[in-house]
Design a protein around this motif. Sequence first.
Motif: not given
Length: 705
Positions: A393-401
Amino acid sequence: MDGLDPDIRARHVESQMTDDERFALLVGVMGAGDWWPLRDERIPPEVPMSAGYVPGIARLGVPALRMSDAGLGVTNHGYRRGDTATALPAGLALAAGFDPALARAAGEVIGREARNRGFNVQLAGAINLVRDPRNGRNFEYLSEDPLLSATLAAEQIIGIQQQGVISTTKHYSLNCNETNRHWLDAVINPDAHRESDLLAFEIAIERAQPGAVMAAYNKINGDYAAANTALINDVLKGAWGFRGWVMSDWGGTPGWECALAGLDQECGAQIDAVLWGAEAFGDRLRAAYTDGLLPKERLSDMVRRILRSVFAVGIDRWEPVAAPDMEAHNAIALQIARHGIVLLQNRGLLPLTPGPSARIAVIGGCAQVGVPAGYGSSAVVPPGGYASVIPIGGSGLQAGLRNLYLMPSSPLEELTRQFPDAQIEFDPGISPAEATAAARRADIAIVFAIRAEGEGFDNADLSLPWGQDAVITAVAAANPDTVVVLETGNPVAMPWRDRVNAIVQAWYPGQAGGLAIAEVLAGQMNPSGRLPITFPADLGQTPRPELPAEPPGTPTTIGYHEGADVGYRWFARTGQVPMFAFGHGLSYTSFEYCDLAVTGGDTVSVSFSVVNTGDRGGSDVPQLYLTAIPGAQRLRLLGFQRVELEPGQAVRVRIQADPRLLAGYDGGAGRWRLTPGRYAVAVGASAVSLTLTAEVELAGRAFGR
């Protein structure tokens, strides 16, 4: 019609199209998947999901474009449940083999498996130079050197397109950092850009003629890559004469005006609608056309470029093909992993030769489960599926990947097969104290260290996560016979380097990586990988010790003040000594170079002999470098060749340098300029280990565009 020149045929077909048909070819929509869960109504129900879909024109024999990411295999994660494909090792692993033939084979794997699934456009040929060792996407790319990157990318593209599948090359240009990539302005001297990143694209495009070029997300010198007239119209289509089409990256089309700057197709249009408020090449482009702002000839050119690649590669002429041989493809993945493993350090410990009652401690790195892979759009689900997926996880558009993907190729299991008589104990490496106890009980300790890296995120530093540096330090203190195996997508700091006897860089080694690692450790395979990127001692040695720390969505600027002096060139320019140099890699045998002969004139041509002076067969990668031009020092890789030799065997290597690697680009004149005078060259095993030297006289001239 099939026998016509593709340019003539494209012009003929385009002339018969309606404007609705023309505009339909200019927009690619993304299929439903984990990252984008909504199915777009423009994709027919029977079409399997993938990265992109563009409708065809059946009445004119134009097939729909079905696109898939494919740098490391035909991606499938999140798009097509249950679908799998050959998961190839990281691009850096492929590049570490310095093996053009293997790059061609990798492309053939991708092309065959894409065609088997009905995908006719592969988003492959990733060629961005490694300018920063923290870039999360470096594992997808090839190297820090224009020649090495171009050579291997071209072979991969050729391999794909020989299967009747279009390949791109990407990301044009300077997609060298992932953080804030949609809002990042990459600033560079235009001439230095031509001598480095753009030279890599230029050579690859010349050699392979990819059907499409994908623009990057970032700005270059103030203009977005997809709206950059200087790069697309002036350089790519003008100076280089590129005849295919230019597509955007997904969500990388900020406005319809990109069409005037040379962009031919908007891809991932739904993401553009989120980021920029509307699809750029939808109603907005149509309105510009109606208002006379988009010329009719430009609209026709956009369409003809797409059609030209369709006809040139032959995706309109597909016939049934046999199902791909997945066992043969696995063998190619295994060979890439074998050739790409780099023996960084060895103080006599490797290859391992444990006695029948030897005790081996295997520690950390999820080695009991599998080998890691990078995350993001390049992720490939291997046959049988992932061994494990651990969300980060994390923040931003790519967090889900952002996940730790583990391929089901367990190094622990493979080592057990290699050493059936040894007593092997596994410790998970979660505690220095526990790992120390296991190391003390063992004759040999093998520590696996991993790092999850991928699209959308840059690493904050070069350290290993999850306390692994502390574990390695503790194990090395308890057992001097310690091997560290690094499975990472970038260089890492090694505070424990002087305490361990051997260090192996295995990258993300793909679906057969566990076996390749075990074979090298056991001496079944002689390591032959060479570093395609420089390993700095610390970030202070890099051009940018600190990166902008603004949160996602914040406009940032990164100045590439090193210009064309990327990687090993920067170290030569600044006089710094790296931890491990570009081209470095040890072997279980030894090689000697001799009998250098050099001729000049319009370029440098050399020949020299390579001799295996050791007691076992192995592969070597002798490298030719430019070391000085008239009046200045300058380090450039001019050529290389991978050779395989038995003990005592010799081979003669011949290399002719591309003159652009010897010259400088003169933007004022729009030409490459070779200064007349004396040039120095050298042959060696790495950028800092040069054993044969010579000088040669070259004639001055201006050439190219």
